[in-house]
Design an enzyme around this catalytic site. Sequence first.
Site, mmCIF file in Angstrom:
data_model
loop_
_atom_site.group_PDB
_atom_site.id
_atom_site.type_symbol
_atom_site.label_atom_id
_atom_site.label_comp_id
_atom_site.label_asym_id
_atom_site.label_seq_id
_atom_site.Cartn_x
_atom_site.Cartn_y
_atom_site.Cartn_z
ATOM 1 N N ALA A 114 0.816 -1.082 -0.063
ATOM 2 C CA ALA A 114 -0.015 0.115 -0.003
ATOM 3 C C ALA A 114 0.962 1.243 0.013
ATOM 4 O O ALA A 114 2.155 1.467 0.541
ATOM 5 C CB ALA A 114 -1.021 -0.063 1.341
ATOM 6 N N GLY A 154 11.842 2.013 7.390
ATOM 7 C CA GLY A 154 10.430 1.453 7.678
ATOM 8 C C GLY A 154 9.558 1.976 6.600
ATOM 9 O O GLY A 154 8.513 1.596 6.839
ATOM 10 N N CYS A 155 9.918 2.432 5.512
ATOM 11 C CA CYS A 155 8.994 2.865 4.285
ATOM 12 C C CYS A 155 8.629 1.806 3.453
ATOM 13 O O CYS A 155 8.000 2.135 2.469
ATOM 14 C CB CYS A 155 9.738 4.022 3.633
ATOM 15 S SG CYS A 155 9.621 5.478 4.574
ATOM 16 N N LYS A 157 11.150 -0.247 1.564
ATOM 17 C CA LYS A 157 11.911 -0.498 0.471
ATOM 18 C C LYS A 157 12.330 -1.968 0.160
ATOM 19 O O LYS A 157 12.068 -2.567 -0.867
ATOM 20 C CB LYS A 157 13.328 0.137 0.559
ATOM 21 C CG LYS A 157 13.117 1.693 0.847
ATOM 22 C CD LYS A 157 14.501 2.251 1.279
ATOM 23 C CE LYS A 157 15.285 1.834 2.416
ATOM 24 N NZ LYS A 157 14.274 2.503 3.475
ATOM 25 N N THR A 158 12.339 -2.815 1.029
ATOM 26 C CA THR A 158 12.801 -4.082 0.864
ATOM 27 C C THR A 158 11.301 -4.837 0.460
ATOM 28 O O THR A 158 11.344 -5.717 -0.261
ATOM 29 C CB THR A 158 13.078 -4.894 2.365
ATOM 30 O OG1 THR A 158 14.240 -4.313 2.826
ATOM 31 C CG2 THR A 158 13.284 -6.355 2.182
ATOM 32 N N LEU A 159 10.132 -4.487 1.203
ATOM 33 C CA LEU A 159 8.890 -5.015 0.676
ATOM 34 C C LEU A 159 8.829 -4.842 -1.002
ATOM 35 O O LEU A 159 8.023 -5.629 -1.567
ATOM 36 C CB LEU A 159 7.809 -4.475 1.489
ATOM 37 C CG LEU A 159 6.454 -5.062 1.375
ATOM 38 C CD1 LEU A 159 6.499 -6.309 2.040
ATOM 39 C CD2 LEU A 159 5.500 -4.096 2.086
ATOM 40 N N HIS A 379 0.081 25.577 30.088
ATOM 41 C CA HIS A 379 0.869 25.420 28.877
ATOM 42 C C HIS A 379 0.250 24.869 27.699
ATOM 43 O O HIS A 379 0.283 25.586 26.717
ATOM 44 C CB HIS A 379 1.952 24.698 29.594
ATOM 45 C CG HIS A 379 3.169 24.441 28.184
ATOM 46 N ND1 HIS A 379 4.404 25.200 28.391
ATOM 47 C CD2 HIS A 379 3.076 23.779 27.100
ATOM 48 C CE1 HIS A 379 5.168 24.819 27.291
ATOM 49 N NE2 HIS A 379 4.162 23.915 26.559
ATOM 50 N N GLU A 380 -0.397 23.713 28.062
ATOM 51 C CA GLU A 380 -1.198 23.446 26.781
ATOM 52 C C GLU A 380 -2.384 24.186 26.520
ATOM 53 O O GLU A 380 -2.790 24.243 25.212
ATOM 54 C CB GLU A 380 -1.650 21.894 27.174
ATOM 55 C CG GLU A 380 -0.776 20.787 27.575
ATOM 56 C CD GLU A 380 0.305 20.712 26.450
ATOM 57 O OE1 GLU A 380 0.090 20.862 25.467
ATOM 58 O OE2 GLU A 380 1.664 20.405 26.702
ATOM 59 N N HIS A 383 -1.237 26.669 23.952
ATOM 60 C CA HIS A 383 -1.161 26.241 22.575
ATOM 61 C C HIS A 383 -2.577 26.333 21.963
ATOM 62 O O HIS A 383 -2.563 26.597 20.824
ATOM 63 C CB HIS A 383 -0.535 24.683 22.567
ATOM 64 C CG HIS A 383 0.921 24.755 22.929
ATOM 65 N ND1 HIS A 383 1.905 25.320 22.061
ATOM 66 C CD2 HIS A 383 1.663 23.930 23.901
ATOM 67 C CE1 HIS A 383 2.978 24.835 22.515
ATOM 68 N NE2 HIS A 383 2.984 24.431 23.628
#
Length: 571
Positions: A114, A154-155, A157-159, A379-380, A383
């Site tokens: 995928a 982990g992207c 490449k081997t798969l 603090h949060e 944000h």
Amino acid sequence: MTSTSKSSLFLRRHSSYGIANFSLESSSQLTKCSSRRSISVGANRKYVLKRKQYENDASVPTMKKGYHGHSIHAINYTQSRRMNLGQIFGVISKDPWERFDPKKQQLVKMEDVAGMKEAKVEVMEFVDFLKNQAKYTTLGARLPKGALLLGPPGCGKTLLAKAVANEAQVPFYFAAGSDFVEMIGGLGARRVRNLFKKAREDAPCIVFLDELDALAAKRAGGGGGGGFPENGEAEQTLNQLLTELDGMTSSEGVMVLASTNRQDTLDQAILRPGRFDRQITVTLPTLSERVEIFNVYLKKLKLENPYESYAESLAEYTSGFTGADISNFCNEAALNAGSHNHEFISDKNFWYAIERVKFGLKKRSGSVQQMEKRKFAYHEAGHAIVAWQLEHTAPLLRISIVVYSKSIGSAWHADRDIYLATSEYLLDSMCLGLAGRVAEQQVFNQVSSHGAEDLQKVTKIAKDRVEKYGMNENIGFISFQQDYIERPYSKQLAREMDREMKAEISTCYKRVESIISENRDKLDLVAEELLKKESLTYKDIEQLIGPPKFEKDLPEQTTVFSEKFVKANAA
């Protein structure tokens, strides 16, 4: 000792006193010798010393008492040391690669891979090269000899390489770069020769070299520093690989694919056309690609609802995840459901997995003091208020003051796949990063170490704007790469850039101070509610202080999913 003795051996006595070594002068005399010294026992005879249990065996020659008065016995055996060394070297010299045949073994199918839309288009061309070579050679084209897959770990490449072999229906040889690097001289080069010799006999086929940087790092004197020592075994192995890829020996029908996430360390000779003709970049999955990847893994799980209802929402919350991260994430959700004896995997399990992967385990002990908790809340909340007032920031999904093993408190945004970062977007991102620090300063008249990570991000953005993107008016339209060894500009320019970085951060800080001051009542509302619930979603904040100042695209399904989790957690 006799001068004609040929073989030597350690003779050891095993006892509660440790191991003692002895020299053997005759079949009936033992004398103590220094530790770890070998002895001669005749032309082709070896003895192993055993303990007293053999004293009744008439076939065993008895020795005199040895160290600490224990009886020592010798047993004659005829195993050859040369045979042992042969067995050892046989194991060492064994070829390390694996061979797969798609016609006999089930490999990964391309439809199972995928995401990676652009990369799949490029590698499918190689499939066509292998299947329909005549179509290209009749036109005078030279088929590419190899492709280098580049991208973060982990992207997939081997798969992707395995899927190419399955689509082409040709043999697939898999080897890691580290398999060819050995201390024994010439062994790595021999392995490379054997691999390509076998591949040529099996052509057409695909050879895949994983983690190529372990095998093809820059050689000494190749520039850039580092690399292999000159004339070392590793350099000899690399030279053999270069020869096999583009030497006098024909390798027609052998397609070489390799992967690495450290292109900067590779030797320039291996990157030139004729060896690896193409470089295919596999990037982090986009939002739509993460949805595809989730669909692949969610199909295999026993879910409370249809998998389609989860994929889009989970993709929103997992920005920056690789395919391997998503696989691990789904597994964490299944493990959590199993540990609580659930029959199905639900929203709550997925939210646990998101928190587990991003922030670590939730700390259940009440070790946080009430005053510190109030600082976390403000603090949060800072944000949240600034995100609510800025135009160019990503939509806020959820804020939390839950204590995790990796972090304390969090603000989650629906990160979009942005290919071009405008100056306004970067400035708003800097303001968002400074919001928590400003809120603490205005409410408590002091700051804490809680915003250190935010300041690192703000500093990096300011440095990129001035030094890399040419977005500072005073410095001008100049750009310097930041991975340099020696600074490519003068000390005066360096001082000016530092001054402009500080000025930009200071301007953003004052802007945030103005926003927080104007919305102090809203800041208090959000902080107090956060102290009660510990987590607030987009809809919770909207009910408290109204809709955001600027309308932003936020999928309805994402907010509903977040609401379900907060309710489940509260229960």
